[in-house]
Motif scaffolding. Sequence first.
Motif, PDB file in Angstrom:
ATOM      1  N   GLN A  37      24.651  47.784  31.402  1.00 50.68           N
ATOM      2  CA  GLN A  37      25.525  47.521  32.539  1.00 50.68           C
ATOM      3  C   GLN A  37      25.672  46.021  32.800  1.00 50.68           C
ATOM      4  O   GLN A  37      24.689  45.277  32.754  1.00 50.68           O
ATOM      5  N   ILE A  38      26.909  45.603  33.070  1.00 53.09           N
ATOM      6  CA  ILE A  38      27.139  44.270  33.621  1.00 53.09           C
ATOM      7  C   ILE A  38      26.717  44.316  35.087  1.00 53.09           C
ATOM      8  O   ILE A  38      27.062  45.247  35.810  1.00 53.09           O
ATOM      9  N   MET A  65      29.970  38.535  27.966  1.00 51.21           N
ATOM     10  CA  MET A  65      29.298  39.054  29.153  1.00 51.21           C
ATOM     11  C   MET A  65      29.552  38.142  30.357  1.00 51.21           C
ATOM     12  O   MET A  65      29.863  38.607  31.463  1.00 51.21           O
ATOM     13  N   LEU A 125      33.128  38.598  31.698  1.00 48.34           N
ATOM     14  CA  LEU A 125      33.317  39.774  32.543  1.00 48.34           C
ATOM     15  C   LEU A 125      32.782  39.538  33.950  1.00 48.34           C
ATOM     16  O   LEU A 125      33.389  39.973  34.931  1.00 48.34           O
ATOM     17  N   THR A 127      39.183  40.053  26.944  1.00 47.31           N
ATOM     18  CA  THR A 127      37.814  40.546  27.021  1.00 47.31           C
ATOM     19  C   THR A 127      37.797  41.681  28.021  1.00 47.31           C
ATOM     20  O   THR A 127      38.159  41.481  29.183  1.00 47.31           O
ATOM     21  N   GLN A 170      35.796  45.377  29.614  1.00 44.24           N
ATOM     22  CA  GLN A 170      34.557  46.136  29.769  1.00 44.24           C
ATOM     23  C   GLN A 170      34.863  47.585  29.408  1.00 44.24           C
ATOM     24  O   GLN A 170      35.697  48.238  30.047  1.00 44.24           O
ATOM     25  N   LYS A 171      34.204  48.096  28.375  1.00 41.55           N
ATOM     26  CA  LYS A 171      34.525  49.416  27.839  1.00 41.55           C
ATOM     27  C   LYS A 171      33.880  50.540  28.634  1.00 41.55           C
ATOM     28  O   LYS A 171      34.359  51.677  28.608  1.00 41.55           O
TER      29      LYS A 171
END
Length: 296
Positions: free
Chosen positions: A158-159, A182, A185, A292, A294-295
């Motif tokens: 997790q971010i 990272m 994001l 960029t 976040q998947k």
Amino acid sequence: MFETTTDAVHPRFTKKPAYPLSGFKIALVQLAVGPDKSKNVAQAVKEIHLAKEKGAQLVALPECFNSPYGTQFFKEYAEEVPSGSTCHALSKAAAEAGVCVIGGTLPERCGEKLYNTCTVWDNTGKLLARHRKMHLFDIDIPNKITFKESDVLSAGDQITTFEYQGIKIGLGICYDLRFPEMARLMADQGCSLLVYPGAFNMTTGPQHWELLGRARAVDQQLWVALAAPARDPAAHYVSWGHSTLIDPWGAVRAHLTDQPDTLLADIDLSTVDEVRSQIPVRVQRRTDIYDTIQKS
């Protein structure tokens, strides 16, 4: 929650925070870490209170502040979050001192898995965030250092960002610093400060610790704080130390050497908007060609 305003420079610009504070004082505590867990935690609590007395509003501890750093130590020193003794001590210290505490990292036990985890506590002692190290430190530099965290630890997925008094802050742990995607994001989520508790070693520290911190600051045009443990030449793993604060221009505003100490400095949030308006790379990205995302 902070309010947002539409950026007047370009409609593609991610909305930015309207800060309730123009700045705040941060403390990066460079602790000496030994084999006695209770002593490590007690020293951290003492330094949190001392930082508050000196005006700090946000206090960050280093990676593995309650245990020696090493795969052979993680299982022995691990505890559950937030029910473990270290978490109780951090929560109490944050509440009694009236500061936000970024609790470095500790070995976290969750079922059968172990994580390298950063906890964040607000000024009432409430758990604000938990970040599990996403990128595990698996490297092999012949005749210098070989280390494989994945032998013992599991990777987070997790971010992690959180808000404190209207300020958005992002978290990474040590090796996470090497991954600009990272950081991107977290910046896209509105962060003006990224905090990395880390313990770079005597091989990678002199080469990359400050360099990577400055790169992330310049890339994302925000403040970067690097919080390290003090150096112990007798330890199994020797930390480079050198806790550092870097501004959105990529300038080192303050740094420590390798000894136990506390870095205390002011963060001017207006610098974030200043840099982003003068060098508007965020709106000049060719998102029609690359991006960029976040998947999960």
